[in-house]
Scaffold this motif. Sequence first.
Motif, mmCIF file in Angstrom:
data_model
loop_
_atom_site.group_PDB
_atom_site.id
_atom_site.type_symbol
_atom_site.label_atom_id
_atom_site.label_comp_id
_atom_site.label_asym_id
_atom_site.label_seq_id
_atom_site.Cartn_x
_atom_site.Cartn_y
_atom_site.Cartn_z
ATOM 1 N N HIS A 1 5.665 35.057 -92.499
ATOM 2 C CA HIS A 1 6.553 33.887 -92.416
ATOM 3 C C HIS A 1 7.940 34.190 -92.983
ATOM 4 N N LEU B 1 6.714 33.414 -82.559
ATOM 5 C CA LEU B 1 7.118 33.985 -83.846
ATOM 6 C C LEU B 1 6.424 35.333 -83.952
ATOM 7 N N GLU C 1 1.877 19.507 -88.265
ATOM 8 C CA GLU C 1 2.686 20.610 -87.767
ATOM 9 C C GLU C 1 2.796 20.611 -86.246
ATOM 10 N N TRP D 1 11.673 29.802 -87.604
ATOM 11 C CA TRP D 1 10.318 29.322 -87.409
ATOM 12 C C TRP D 1 10.225 28.546 -86.095
ATOM 13 N N ALA D 2 9.090 27.891 -85.895
ATOM 14 C CA ALA D 2 8.727 27.424 -84.550
ATOM 15 C C ALA D 2 9.644 26.361 -83.964
ATOM 16 N N GLU E 1 8.182 18.024 -87.168
ATOM 17 C CA GLU E 1 7.339 17.838 -88.356
ATOM 18 C C GLU E 1 8.232 17.495 -89.540
ATOM 19 N N TRP F 1 2.293 34.869 -83.677
ATOM 20 C CA TRP F 1 1.625 33.609 -84.037
ATOM 21 C C TRP F 1 2.238 32.456 -83.262
ATOM 22 N N ASP F 2 2.818 31.443 -83.884
ATOM 23 C CA ASP F 2 3.205 30.225 -83.143
ATOM 24 C C ASP F 2 3.890 30.577 -81.824
ATOM 25 N N ARG G 1 10.774 20.613 -89.621
ATOM 26 C CA ARG G 1 10.735 21.782 -88.748
ATOM 27 C C ARG G 1 9.996 21.503 -87.428
ATOM 28 N N ASP G 2 9.906 22.552 -86.620
ATOM 29 C CA ASP G 2 9.109 22.574 -85.400
ATOM 30 C C ASP G 2 9.585 21.568 -84.341
ATOM 31 N N TYR H 1 -5.147 29.100 -85.304
ATOM 32 C CA TYR H 1 -4.255 28.052 -85.800
ATOM 33 C C TYR H 1 -3.094 27.891 -84.814
ATOM 34 N N SER H 2 -2.330 26.821 -85.084
ATOM 35 C CA SER H 2 -1.118 26.539 -84.316
ATOM 36 C C SER H 2 -1.429 26.292 -82.840
HETATM 37 C C1 FRU Z 1 2.556 26.696 -88.220
HETATM 38 C C2 FRU Z 1 3.812 26.926 -89.035
HETATM 39 C C3 FRU Z 1 4.968 26.151 -88.443
HETATM 40 C C4 FRU Z 1 6.153 26.980 -88.849
HETATM 41 C C5 FRU Z 1 5.604 28.389 -88.809
HETATM 42 C C6 FRU Z 1 6.157 29.323 -89.825
HETATM 43 O O1 FRU Z 1 1.813 27.844 -87.979
HETATM 44 O O2 FRU Z 1 3.611 26.557 -90.366
HETATM 45 O O3 FRU Z 1 5.030 24.828 -88.899
HETATM 46 O O4 FRU Z 1 7.217 26.766 -87.970
HETATM 47 O O5 FRU Z 1 4.210 28.294 -88.991
HETATM 48 O O6 FRU Z 1 5.628 30.605 -89.679
#
Ligand code: FRU
Length: 426
Positions: free
Chosen positions: A85, A73, A271, A118-119, A216, A49-50, A198-199, A336-337
């Motif tokens: 997650h 991730l 995010e 996480w990201a 974020e 994902w991210d 985060r992020d 997403y992301s």
């Molecule tokens: C967006 C998110 C990020 C976070 C990650 C966790 O997709 O919520 O803000 O770092 O996913 O999986």
Amino acid sequence: MHETPESDGGRSRSRWTREQAASIERRRGNIAPPAGAPELDPFPDLHVWDTWLLRDRHGEIADVNGYRLAFSLTAPADLLPGKRHDVAEIRCFYSADGKRWHDAGPVFDGGALGQRQWAGSALYDDGEVYLYYTAAGDEAADEMTYTQRIAVAHGGTASADEDGIELSGPWTHETLLTPDGEWYETEAQSRGMTYTFRDPWFFEDSATGETHLLFEANAPAPERPGDDEATAHRREFNGCVGVAVSESGDPLSWELRPPLLDAVEVNQELERPHVVVADGRYYLFVCSHVHTFAPGVTGPDGLYGFVADALDGEYRPLNGSGLVATNPPEAPFQAYSWMAFAHDEEVLVQSFLNYYDFAGDSLDAIADLPEAEQRERFGGTLAPTLRLALDGDSTRLRGTLDAWRIPTPDEPLPPADDSELPGGDA
Ligand code: FRU
């Protein structure tokens, strides 16, 4: 309505207001075409994902002996997608042509901060890799927690030969930033949904030479005397784009500054904030969810954006409402992301394929489906790359490229085909 931005030591903070967000709607130019099942899934054993790219200080995608590197991730694909997650792990992928990608494996072998990672973003500077990430969860706790802090791993190097890339440590992990409780809400202050901190996103402003880390967060928005119940509740939705600066440019030493923008009474989660500079303007992008909008404001899962003449602002929402790109109404959780980056005269937007085969208007219903279906409807790989035109305060989708397509610099792209874009509102 309380829509006057707070003042941060002289600088008036930009705010995404309820009035602006009230005009969010799907329309031709912001709807991605239906993606369907993944056409290309180079890593079927993984949920991916991210994702973010290794870049140099100037924001250019780094070239490591002919390879570009992406960090994602990831989690094992046999895991229920909703659980990913909780076990997220950062992996490195690399590609020589920006089409075919190879797995360089998990980046850290133990030692990373947090219960899970996480990201973030990745900087290639003087031959060294700095991996900024979110340390999620308290590693000293027995149970799973949702504490978030901004961390870095440094000291790693990337070596390349004809067989590919090897990213090796030893990495030194450090916590860089935690919320201060004044500009940035702490977990204890949070009144509503889970807080965010985060992020981290590295950004050096070539106009000023200043070095920034965007992230974020949530801006404290306590209940005020005289607030009625509805207003007090709306103020629980207090997402913001945070920023820290490094006065010396040192990638390891940061000081918090007031948020660049907040969304108090509008949205809880802004995010993966990131910036694309084009025509001397600063385009600030964030991702957000349908379920994190405050009561009385509605918007889909999407890429939202703001534009200003300087990094500090003042920011105006793109297209009036802030909505830049979203999913088609028949698959509102398709991707997403989103992460935007400049390529030549246009902007490309990479994202991951989420629940591409689900038409409900809330993801809560996914958890009620049989487990096999939850897996089948989830992409867990990158989505087709979107092509985006920027024109002052407006944006327009122009078409798509294949999934996992990160063109090499100066690579000419085929003429954009916008005939595949959905045209309508819903
Ligand atoms: C967006 C998110 C990020 C976070 C990650 C966790 O997709 O919520 O803000 O770092 O996913 O999986």
